[in-house]
Design a protein around this motif. Structure first.
Motif, PDB file in Angstrom:
ATOM      1  N   THR A 287      25.576  19.049  12.854  1.00  7.09           N
ATOM      2  CA  THR A 287      25.656  20.328  13.570  1.00  7.09           C
ATOM      3  C   THR A 287      27.122  20.646  13.836  1.00  7.09           C
ATOM      4  O   THR A 287      27.850  19.827  14.401  1.00  7.09           O
ATOM      5  N   ALA A 288      27.547  21.825  13.417  1.00  5.05           N
ATOM      6  CA  ALA A 288      28.956  22.206  13.567  1.00  5.05           C
ATOM      7  C   ALA A 288      29.309  22.398  15.039  1.00  5.05           C
ATOM      8  O   ALA A 288      28.547  22.987  15.802  1.00  5.05           O
ATOM      9  N   GLU A 289      30.473  21.896  15.426  1.00  7.07           N
ATOM     10  CA  GLU A 289      30.938  22.018  16.804  1.00  7.07           C
ATOM     11  C   GLU A 289      32.185  22.885  16.911  1.00  7.07           C
ATOM     12  O   GLU A 289      32.721  23.077  18.004  1.00  7.07           O
ATOM     13  N   ALA A 290      32.653  23.375  15.779  1.00 10.21           N
ATOM     14  CA  ALA A 290      33.850  24.214  15.775  1.00 10.21           C
ATOM     15  C   ALA A 290      33.776  25.169  14.587  1.00 10.21           C
ATOM     16  O   ALA A 290      32.901  25.057  13.725  1.00 10.21           O
ATOM     17  N   GLU A 291      34.703  26.108  14.560  1.00  9.91           N
ATOM     18  CA  GLU A 291      34.734  27.077  13.470  1.00  9.91           C
ATOM     19  C   GLU A 291      35.289  26.470  12.187  1.00  9.91           C
ATOM     20  O   GLU A 291      35.139  27.056  11.114  1.00  9.91           O
ATOM     21  N   ARG A 292      35.940  25.338  12.297  1.00  3.83           N
ATOM     22  CA  ARG A 292      36.408  24.593  11.134  1.00  3.83           C
ATOM     23  C   ARG A 292      35.973  23.140  11.261  1.00  3.83           C
ATOM     24  O   ARG A 292      36.164  22.530  12.306  1.00  3.83           O
ATOM     25  N   THR A 293      35.413  22.603  10.204  1.00  6.14           N
ATOM     26  CA  THR A 293      34.912  21.231  10.209  1.00  6.14           C
ATOM     27  C   THR A 293      35.556  20.454   9.069  1.00  6.14           C
ATOM     28  O   THR A 293      35.626  20.936   7.939  1.00  6.14           O
ATOM     29  N   ARG A 294      36.026  19.261   9.378  1.00  7.47           N
ATOM     30  CA  ARG A 294      36.630  18.391   8.371  1.00  7.47           C
ATOM     31  C   ARG A 294      35.553  17.489   7.771  1.00  7.47           C
ATOM     32  O   ARG A 294      34.889  16.739   8.473  1.00  7.47           O
ATOM     33  N   VAL A 295      35.400  17.580   6.459  1.00  6.38           N
ATOM     34  CA  VAL A 295      34.480  16.720   5.713  1.00  6.38           C
ATOM     35  C   VAL A 295      35.314  15.605   5.079  1.00  6.38           C
ATOM     36  O   VAL A 295      36.299  15.883   4.387  1.00  6.38           O
ATOM     37  N   VAL A 296      34.926  14.345   5.317  1.00 13.38           N
ATOM     38  CA  VAL A 296      35.744  13.205   4.900  1.00 13.38           C
ATOM     39  C   VAL A 296      34.895  12.178   4.157  1.00 13.38           C
ATOM     40  O   VAL A 296      33.766  11.882   4.558  1.00 13.38           O
ATOM     41  N   PHE A 297      35.458  11.623   3.084  1.00 13.67           N
ATOM     42  CA  PHE A 297      34.846  10.519   2.349  1.00 13.67           C
ATOM     43  C   PHE A 297      35.839   9.361   2.286  1.00 13.67           C
ATOM     44  O   PHE A 297      37.028   9.573   2.056  1.00 13.67           O
ATOM     45  N   LEU A 298      35.339   8.145   2.469  1.00 16.57           N
ATOM     46  CA  LEU A 298      36.174   6.962   2.284  1.00 16.57           C
ATOM     47  C   LEU A 298      35.312   5.788   1.870  1.00 16.57           C
ATOM     48  O   LEU A 298      34.090   5.804   2.009  1.00 16.57           O
ATOM     49  N   SER A 299      35.966   4.760   1.348  1.00 12.61           N
ATOM     50  CA  SER A 299      35.280   3.537   0.945  1.00 12.61           C
ATOM     51  C   SER A 299      35.412   2.500   2.051  1.00 12.61           C
ATOM     52  O   SER A 299      36.517   2.241   2.538  1.00 12.61           O
ATOM     53  N   THR A 300      34.311   1.898   2.442  1.00  5.01           N
ATOM     54  CA  THR A 300      34.333   0.910   3.523  1.00  5.01           C
ATOM     55  C   THR A 300      35.089  -0.346   3.112  1.00  5.01           C
ATOM     56  O   THR A 300      35.823  -0.928   3.911  1.00  5.01           O
ATOM     57  N   TYR A 301      34.927  -0.749   1.856  1.00  4.91           N
ATOM     58  CA  TYR A 301      35.503  -2.011   1.406  1.00  4.91           C
ATOM     59  C   TYR A 301      36.594  -1.793   0.361  1.00  4.91           C
ATOM     60  O   TYR A 301      36.646  -0.759  -0.307  1.00  4.91           O
ATOM     61  N   TYR A 302      37.433  -2.819   0.222  1.00  2.00           N
ATOM     62  CA  TYR A 302      38.299  -2.919  -0.948  1.00  2.00           C
ATOM     63  C   TYR A 302      37.503  -3.592  -2.054  1.00  2.00           C
ATOM     64  O   TYR A 302      36.873  -4.616  -1.840  1.00  2.00           O
ATOM     65  N   ASN A 303      37.518  -2.995  -3.233  1.00  2.00           N
ATOM     66  CA  ASN A 303      36.854  -3.590  -4.387  1.00  2.00           C
ATOM     67  C   ASN A 303      37.881  -3.878  -5.465  1.00  2.00           C
ATOM     68  O   ASN A 303      38.834  -3.117  -5.653  1.00  2.00           O
ATOM     69  N   THR A 304      37.690  -4.988  -6.185  1.00  2.00           N
ATOM     70  CA  THR A 304      38.591  -5.345  -7.272  1.00  2.00           C
ATOM     71  C   THR A 304      37.786  -5.810  -8.477  1.00  2.00           C
ATOM     72  O   THR A 304      36.660  -6.296  -8.344  1.00  2.00           O
TER      73      THR A 304
ATOM     74  N   ALA B 286      39.428  14.410   1.895  1.00  2.00           N
ATOM     75  CA  ALA B 286      38.977  15.331   2.943  1.00  2.00           C
ATOM     76  C   ALA B 286      39.158  16.784   2.536  1.00  2.00           C
ATOM     77  O   ALA B 286      40.017  17.123   1.717  1.00  2.00           O
ATOM     78  N   GLN B 287      38.330  17.635   3.137  1.00  2.00           N
ATOM     79  CA  GLN B 287      38.459  19.084   2.987  1.00  2.00           C
ATOM     80  C   GLN B 287      37.992  19.737   4.279  1.00  2.00           C
ATOM     81  O   GLN B 287      36.999  19.309   4.877  1.00  2.00           O
ATOM     82  N   VAL B 288      38.716  20.760   4.705  1.00  2.00           N
ATOM     83  CA  VAL B 288      38.358  21.503   5.916  1.00  2.00           C
ATOM     84  C   VAL B 288      37.622  22.771   5.496  1.00  2.00           C
ATOM     85  O   VAL B 288      38.096  23.529   4.632  1.00  2.00           O
ATOM     86  N   VAL B 289      36.447  23.008   6.107  1.00  2.00           N
ATOM     87  CA  VAL B 289      35.617  24.156   5.735  1.00  2.00           C
ATOM     88  C   VAL B 289      35.318  25.005   6.969  1.00  2.00           C
ATOM     89  O   VAL B 289      35.352  24.524   8.101  1.00  2.00           O
ATOM     90  N   ARG B 290      35.028  26.271   6.724  1.00  2.00           N
ATOM     91  CA  ARG B 290      34.635  27.175   7.807  1.00  2.00           C
ATOM     92  C   ARG B 290      33.165  26.948   8.147  1.00  2.00           C
ATOM     93  O   ARG B 290      32.317  26.891   7.249  1.00  2.00           O
ATOM     94  N   THR B 291      32.868  26.822   9.406  1.00  2.00           N
ATOM     95  CA  THR B 291      31.494  26.613   9.862  1.00  2.00           C
ATOM     96  C   THR B 291      31.202  27.497  11.060  1.00  2.00           C
ATOM     97  O   THR B 291      32.111  28.057  11.676  1.00  2.00           O
TER      98      THR B 291
END
Length: 376
Positions: A330-347, A271-276
């Motif tokens: 569409t930004a709803e605040a002056e700071r927006t959290r951008v997040v990436f994750l993996s839906t599954y566990y992979n092996t 994740a990273q928080v950015v100004r919007t």
């Protein structure tokens, strides 16, 4: 005190002072610390079997507690202990630690990389500290198939000379139980700045911890709850599991020389928080692929920003490749959290954890066309 005794005491003091000076190194260069791979070992007289006798027996290091000097192939029960770099490593028993003084630049950020292997317990962990920062790195989950994982931990230098300490807080019944440590390295981190081409910092992941050239499993970046300063500048690793920082020398990377592999399913989020600007529309574009490390199967990366989300499926053959994806929100605040994750566990087929690769992330605002009055 006799003249001979005074002379002997003076020699010992001078020897200790010389060792202290030798232990201070320039932390600005990326690479192993002095004797960071422990290839320079104790003399035979300073070993009781594998146990190190003497606080300064290992060159460049100061030890406390039950520390063992292990050679690759050392047998513990029915298990052979490999060493990832060179032929020697150290093992930290209960409450044992290794430490080294570092000469650094006050105010700068640094990342420590080291490799560790679990030998006995399932709940081993390590305390890493550089005054006044400290962190706990859990070792319950092993990510590579070799038994060794490399970890990154970062700190800001508040003094021109600091002391790095790696400590095993374990309380095992067998005092010899404890993690193996090898290949301790350092790298200066330069916090990225914003440009007019991207609202995200370090969006290509090129700035990050040192990756040891002789390892093939990347570097684990721990959750931000375990680390005050991220080894991956501008990014946070949220939740319970680490993410894997990889390079193009050992893996397939969509763009540049570095990328991030999401190896913890939904338990690790990048994740990273950015100004919007409230009400403004933004587009988040990024690459999703596989690292070419035999991680085959269906992968899914989820991206979140404001109230918008997108799920990006990727059918991996385990040989490398990627595709681009876009999320508009569409930004709803002056700071927006951008997040990436993996839906599954992979092996992989050997059971080791792996996952989709995220790279080359771009966040831009979409300027709405101005409305003109329509004359009837």
């Amino acid at each position: 005190m006799s003249m001979m005794s005074r002379y002997a005491a003076l020699v010992l003091l001078l020897f200790a002072a010389a060792r202290g000076a030798a232990a201070i190194t320039d932390g600005a260069a990326a690479g192993l610390l002095p004797n960071g791979n422990f290839e320079k070992g104790p003399s035979r007289s300073q070993l009781n079997g594998t146990q190190v006798i003497g606080r300064y027996a290992i060159p460049e290091w100061e030890i406390t507690g039950f520390v063992e000097y292990i050679e690759s192939g050392h047998k513990q029960g029915d298990m052979l202990l490999p060493v990832p770099e060179g032929v020697h490593a150290v093992r930290l028993g209960n409450e044992a630690s290794i430490k080294q003084k570092l000469k650094v630049t006050k105010g700068m950020y640094y990342s420590i990389t080291f490799c560790a292997a679990r030998t006995c317990a399932q709940e081993e962990r390590l305390n890493v500290s550089v005054t006044p920062d400290s962190g706990v790195l859990p070792m319950q989950t092993m990510y590579s198939s070799s038994g060794w994982d490399c970890y990154a931990w970062a700190f800001q230098a508040l003094f021109p000379q600091v002391e790095l300490v790696i400590h095993n807080p374990g309380v095992e019944e067998d005092p010899a139980c404890g993690p193996l440590i090898d290949s301790v390295a350092i790298k200066t981190l330069y916090p990225p700045r914003l440009t007019n081409k991207n609202l995200l910092k370090n969006a290509d992941f090129e700035e990050g911890p040192y990756i040891l050239p002789n390892t093939t499993w990347g570097v684990l970046v721990p959750p931000n709850i375990e680390d005050d300063h991220s080894p991956l500048p501008s990014w946070m690793v949220e939740s319970l599991k680490a993410v894997n920082y990889i390079d193009s020398a050992h893996f397939k990377v969509p763009q540049g020389k570095r990328a991030v592999e999401l190896v913890g399913g939904k338990e690790s989020a990048l994740a990273q928080v950015v100004r919007t600007v409230v009400g403004r529309v933004y587009t988040l574009s990024f690459s999703v692929g596989d690292a070419g490390n035999a991680c085959a199967g269906t992968m899914m990366v989820e991206a979140f920003a404001a109230r918008s989300t997108v799920k990006v499926p990727y059918d991996s053959k385990g040989t490398g490749g990627f595709k681009r994806a876009v999320l508009r929100f569409t930004a709803e605040a002056e700071r927006t959290r951008v997040v990436f994750l993996s839906t599954y566990y992979n092996t992989r087929t050997d059971g080791s954890l792996c996952g989709p690769v995220v790279d080359d992330v771009t966040l831009l605002s979409v300027r709405k066309p101005s409305r003109r009055l329509r004359l009837l």
